[in-house]
Every structure is written in C-alpha cells, then in structure tokens.
Design an enzyme around this catalytic site. Sequence first.
Site, short mmCIF file in Angstrom:
data_model
loop_
_atom_site.label_atom_id
_atom_site.label_comp_id
_atom_site.label_asym_id
_atom_site.label_seq_id
_atom_site.Cartn_x
_atom_site.Cartn_y
_atom_site.Cartn_z
N LYS A 179 0.84 -1.21 0.00
CA LYS A 179 0.00 0.00 0.00
C LYS A 179 0.86 1.25 0.00
O LYS A 179 0.69 2.14 -0.83
CB LYS A 179 -0.89 -0.01 1.25
CG LYS A 179 -1.56 1.31 1.54
CD LYS A 179 -2.50 1.23 2.72
CE LYS A 179 -1.90 1.59 4.05
NZ LYS A 179 -1.67 3.01 4.29
N ASN A 180 1.82 1.30 0.95
CA ASN A 180 2.57 2.55 1.12
C ASN A 180 3.65 2.76 0.07
O ASN A 180 4.33 3.79 0.09
CB ASN A 180 3.12 2.64 2.54
CG ASN A 180 1.99 2.89 3.54
OD1 ASN A 180 0.88 3.29 3.15
ND2 ASN A 180 2.24 2.64 4.82
N ASP A 219 3.17 0.40 12.27
CA ASP A 219 2.03 -0.26 11.62
C ASP A 219 1.88 -1.72 12.06
O ASP A 219 0.89 -2.36 11.73
CB ASP A 219 2.17 -0.18 10.09
CG ASP A 219 2.08 1.25 9.59
OD1 ASP A 219 1.56 2.11 10.33
OD2 ASP A 219 2.55 1.52 8.47
N ARG A 232 -9.13 -0.60 3.39
CA ARG A 232 -8.20 0.47 2.94
C ARG A 232 -6.82 -0.10 2.69
O ARG A 232 -6.10 0.40 1.83
CB ARG A 232 -8.07 1.55 4.03
CG ARG A 232 -9.29 2.41 4.16
CD ARG A 232 -9.05 3.48 5.17
NE ARG A 232 -8.03 4.41 4.66
CZ ARG A 232 -7.87 5.64 5.09
NH1 ARG A 232 -8.65 6.10 6.02
NH2 ARG A 232 -6.93 6.41 4.59
N CYS A 245 -6.49 7.83 8.72
CA CYS A 245 -6.84 7.07 9.92
C CYS A 245 -6.71 7.93 11.17
O CYS A 245 -5.85 8.83 11.23
CB CYS A 245 -5.93 5.86 10.04
SG CYS A 245 -6.31 4.59 8.82
N ARG A 261 -1.33 14.35 13.11
CA ARG A 261 -0.88 14.29 11.71
C ARG A 261 -0.87 15.65 11.00
O ARG A 261 -1.60 15.89 10.03
CB ARG A 261 -1.69 13.25 10.95
CG ARG A 261 -1.74 11.94 11.69
CD ARG A 261 -2.30 10.82 10.88
NE ARG A 261 -1.30 10.14 10.11
CZ ARG A 261 -1.57 9.16 9.26
NH1 ARG A 261 -2.80 8.79 9.04
NH2 ARG A 261 -0.60 8.56 8.60
N ILE A 320 5.56 7.06 17.80
CA ILE A 320 5.33 7.91 16.61
C ILE A 320 3.98 8.62 16.62
O ILE A 320 3.90 9.81 16.38
CB ILE A 320 5.54 7.06 15.33
CG1 ILE A 320 7.00 6.58 15.34
CG2 ILE A 320 5.24 7.87 14.07
CD1 ILE A 320 7.40 5.66 14.25
N ARG A 328 -4.67 10.53 4.10
CA ARG A 328 -3.44 11.26 4.42
C ARG A 328 -2.50 11.37 3.20
O ARG A 328 -1.89 12.39 2.95
CB ARG A 328 -2.73 10.52 5.55
CG ARG A 328 -1.32 10.94 5.85
CD ARG A 328 -1.27 12.11 6.76
NE ARG A 328 0.08 12.46 7.17
CZ ARG A 328 0.42 13.64 7.66
NH1 ARG A 328 -0.49 14.57 7.82
NH2 ARG A 328 1.66 13.88 8.01
N1 EPU Z 1 4.71 14.79 11.39
C1 EPU Z 1 4.74 16.14 11.70
N2 EPU Z 1 4.62 17.04 10.68
C2 EPU Z 1 4.48 16.66 9.38
C3 EPU Z 1 4.48 15.28 9.07
C4 EPU Z 1 4.58 14.38 10.10
O1 EPU Z 1 4.83 16.51 12.85
O2 EPU Z 1 4.39 17.53 8.51
C5 EPU Z 1 4.82 13.81 12.48
C6 EPU Z 1 3.58 12.93 12.62
O3 EPU Z 1 2.59 13.58 13.39
C7 EPU Z 1 4.15 11.71 13.31
C8 EPU Z 1 5.57 11.64 12.74
O4 EPU Z 1 5.83 12.90 12.15
O5 EPU Z 1 4.21 11.91 14.67
C9 EPU Z 1 5.78 10.57 11.71
O6 EPU Z 1 4.75 10.62 10.77
P1 EPU Z 1 5.01 10.30 9.26
O7 EPU Z 1 4.88 11.58 8.50
O8 EPU Z 1 6.24 9.48 9.08
O9 EPU Z 1 3.80 9.40 8.94
P2 EPU Z 1 3.16 9.42 7.57
O10 EPU Z 1 4.24 9.65 6.57
O11 EPU Z 1 1.95 10.26 7.59
C10 EPU Z 1 3.52 6.94 6.88
C11 EPU Z 1 2.62 5.82 6.54
C12 EPU Z 1 1.93 5.35 7.82
C13 EPU Z 1 2.99 4.93 8.81
C14 EPU Z 1 3.97 6.08 9.06
C15 EPU Z 1 5.12 5.71 9.94
C16 EPU Z 1 1.92 6.28 4.30
C17 EPU Z 1 0.82 6.67 3.38
N3 EPU Z 1 1.63 6.27 5.58
O12 EPU Z 1 2.68 7.94 7.43
O13 EPU Z 1 1.13 4.26 7.46
O14 EPU Z 1 2.37 4.57 10.01
O15 EPU Z 1 4.51 6.54 7.81
O16 EPU Z 1 5.82 4.65 9.39
O17 EPU Z 1 3.01 5.95 3.85
C18 EPU Z 1 -0.65 2.78 7.68
O18 EPU Z 1 -0.25 2.24 6.64
O19 EPU Z 1 -1.53 2.28 8.42
C19 EPU Z 1 -0.09 4.07 8.06
C20 EPU Z 1 -0.66 4.89 8.92
#
Ligand code: EPU
Length: 440
Positions: free
Chosen positions: A30-31, A321, A414, A125, A130, A343, A101
């Site tokens: 997915k990711n 995850d 999803r 989610c 976020r 996280i 997201r």
């Molecule tokens: N964060 C900020 N500011 C930002 C972006 C992120 O403060 O502008 C913080 C977030 O609040 C969090 C941390 O940084 O505390 C890490 O978040 P990250 O941005 O890495 O998460 P993400 O990129 O939104 C992806 C995956 C998630 C997975 C996380 C961590 C995708 C589409 N989503 O999310 O996947 O949990 O990395 O590995 O790639 C899932 O598949 O169920 C899922 C939620």
Amino acid sequence: MNGAQREFLKVAGLAGKKTLRGTVRTSGAKNAALKALPAALLFSDEVLLTNVPRIEDVSRMVELLRSCLVEVEDVDEASVRVKVGGSCSTVLRRDIAERMRSSVVLTGPMLARFGSVSLPHPGGCVIGERPIDLFLEGFLAMGAHINESDGLYELSAKGGLRGADIFFPIVSVIATETLMMAAVLAKGTTVLRNAAMEPEILHLANFLNACGASIRGAGTTTITIKGGELLTARGRTYRVMPDRIEAGSFLILGALTADELSITDCEPEHLQSLVHLLLRSGVPIEQGQHSLHLRGNGARRNDSFKAFSVRTHEYPGFATDLQAPVTVFLTQVTGESKVFESIFEGRLNYTADLVGMGADITMGNPHQVRIKGPTRLRGAELHGPDLRAGLAYVIAALVAEGPSIINNVYYIDRGYERLDERLRSLGADVVRESVSTSRP
Ligand code: EPU
C-alpha cells in the site's frame, strides 16, 4: 431511499486452538503504490505500474488523480497505466483528499511540475494529530508561496521550485517522499537531512533513477537530489514491492492461530525487527529468500511463547504499523511486556477494546501500555478505529472464545486486499455480511 450498506465481518473464534493452515501470498505494498501513482506526474510519458494492490486507499488515489484529469487506465487486475495528458487540474478535490493522508504526496510532483496546487488539510486514519508543517516548510525553502484560509492551502511557485537544503526536525516518511519527488523537478540540488529510511523510499528512488533522475542516498538519512528535467519511463515498468506490513501481520496472526503457514512473495529482510522478536519469543519461523514459514507451530502452545517489550521506531526499528497486531500477540504469551508507541499519540486507544475482550492491559499514558499475559479473550462486537487496529481485532477475534463482529470493515479494506477471502482459504470461519442502513 438511500441504499447504503454497512459491511461487517463475522469471525468465529478458535478459543486458542491453532487450526489454520496453508499459504498466503503477500500483496503489493500500500505505502509504495500510494507514492508511485503520484510519481507518474514526474514523467513526460506514460508509466505502467504492476503488482498494484486492489485496496480502498489505492482506489481513492486513482480517483484523486482522475479528478485532476490525469489519465489512469486499468490494464488488468493488478496493473494500471498512468499518463499526464495535455491539461491537468491542480485543485485536489476536498471530498477525496480529506479521506486520505497520502493525498498530500501529490502536492510534491504537482507543485514542481505545474507551479501550483491547492489542497485541504489531508485526512486519514484516526491515529494522532498528523500535521503537514514539514511539507509546507520544505516547499517554502524551495521557493513556494503559501496561502491558507478556511483549512485550504494554496501553494504556488510560478517560476518553478528551486533546490534547497532541508533538515527535518521529525523523521517523516511521506514528507521525505513528497519533497524527494518535488526535488526531481526543482532547479538545482536539494539535500534532505534526517530523512526517513523506509524501504519504500529506496524502491521509489531506484525506479526514478532508472528513468533519468539523480537521487543519491535514498535509504539513508541524507538524500541528495539533482533536479530539473521531466523523467521518461520508455516502457519501463514499476513493480510495486511486497507489503512488509501485510506479511508481518500474517506472521503474527499465524503464530497465534496456525498449525502450518507459508507467507510467500515477501521480503523477510524488511521484517527483521519483528522476526527477531518473535524468534526470541519461541515462534518457530523459517526464513526463505522471499518467504516466511511457520512449521510445527501447532505443537507450540501460545502460553509457551515468552513476552517481550517493544518500542515503535522509524525503519529499521519496529514499525508502528505492526504495533497493534503485536500487542494482541503479547496478550496471549507468558509474562509482562511494555509497548511504547513513539510515533503516533492516538495509536494505542484500541487497547480499551482488547481489555473489553478480557486482556490485561494498563495504559500508563497515551504512548505506553503494560500487558500481562496470557489471558483468555472472549468474542465481542468491535468498531475498528484504523486499518492496523482493524487487523489486530481480526487476530484477537480469531484467538478468542466465541463469535465476534468487526464493524468499520472499510478501514480494513483500505489496506488489506480481500482479507476475509484469504483467511477463509486458510480455514478460518470469517464471513463478510452487510446490513442496509437506508432510511426513507
Ligand atoms: N509529522 C509532523 N509534521 C508533518 C508530518 C509528520 O509533525 O508535517 C509527524 C507525525 O505527526 C508523526 C511523525 O511525524 O508523529 C511521523 O509521521 P510520518 O509523516 O512518518 O507518517 P506518515 O508519513 O503520515 C507513513 C505511513 C503510515 C505509517 C507512518 C510511519 C503512508 C501513506 N503512511 O505515514 O502508514 O504509520 O509513515 O511509518 O506511507 C498505515 O499504513 O496504516 C499508516 C498509517
């Protein structure tokens, strides 16, 4: 009449018996797919993606691209062709973007290629706050202008983006991917520091490099991108890598409920933090090059497995995850453990439902729980808050005594392709049913 249907899963609990058996193939990640689809905007020609998982989030991304007039054609069950035509809208539709997201990923290639993009605050989610500040700060450093009003962001970079030196104060997977893609078309050199190192990032960078990009250091904390030119695929295919979270979730599910299980088409190398912990706990895992096997697991009682503590971490640490499925595992094994979610601040709330099923879990604070095992679980009616907790509920329901109902199947869909069908092929009694929610 509104003909809406509410779908739910009915799961018959195995009461701790390990009767599942068979082979399950890992789907495309997915990711990875959710980033490869927007990456097609970096190309002057069409891109063919294969091994694309047919899951709800991918359908939403395809819908979002089509709503921006990007051509997305289904080639077969697992392949899509993406091409940017003569015109493209740079307005991300609110009703779609707010549900996911990863809609924010599209902003990188779109702003870099067309000089503007507007988007609502992206949804997804319910696992924490976020924010998107890292994206906005990165785009500002690359020369973009940003206006925000009523939760709508308008970004512009009329003369194009320019390379910048960007330090991420927090490691973020999609901020790394989004800015890496933007930098491919920005003028000059971009350096991303304290970047995320997830395997999906390296996989994407390798494909972009094969098509003319210059990205060095993907898979490490410092990524250097020399940008400027549109890429050309020239018939190259992007094959979506296996979903490590899906494979890991099946491994945990198998450890608790299967006599024998083979998980094929996966990359054990991407799952070492989980495999290491489960082996230490006593789970009989055999690792192939692209497969994982549980053999003779039926002879090991779950209470013979030993507890361990875990702290979620960016890759190569323990994936957030996989935190919910592993928490269910820890309720069944012997000893006390702690799970620290480093996280996301809302990603342990589902544990209240496991307590309702009989688990002994105490929340110290929103980031930490203590678990005492083993405990018997009883079937229950559950409402999954996100896709990973939804899968954890399915594992808990299979382990439990008595039947369970799992609502909000949409969340599971999803991220997991035909989960109920695949579990039935292993011998599980999992049925998808629906009720009409229509009102006159
Ligand atoms: N964060 C900020 N500011 C930002 C972006 C992120 O403060 O502008 C913080 C977030 O609040 C969090 C941390 O940084 O505390 C890490 O978040 P990250 O941005 O890495 O998460 P993400 O990129 O939104 C992806 C995956 C998630 C997975 C996380 C961590 C995708 C589409 N989503 O999310 O996947 O949990 O990395 O590995 O790639 C899932 O598949 O169920 C899922 C939620």
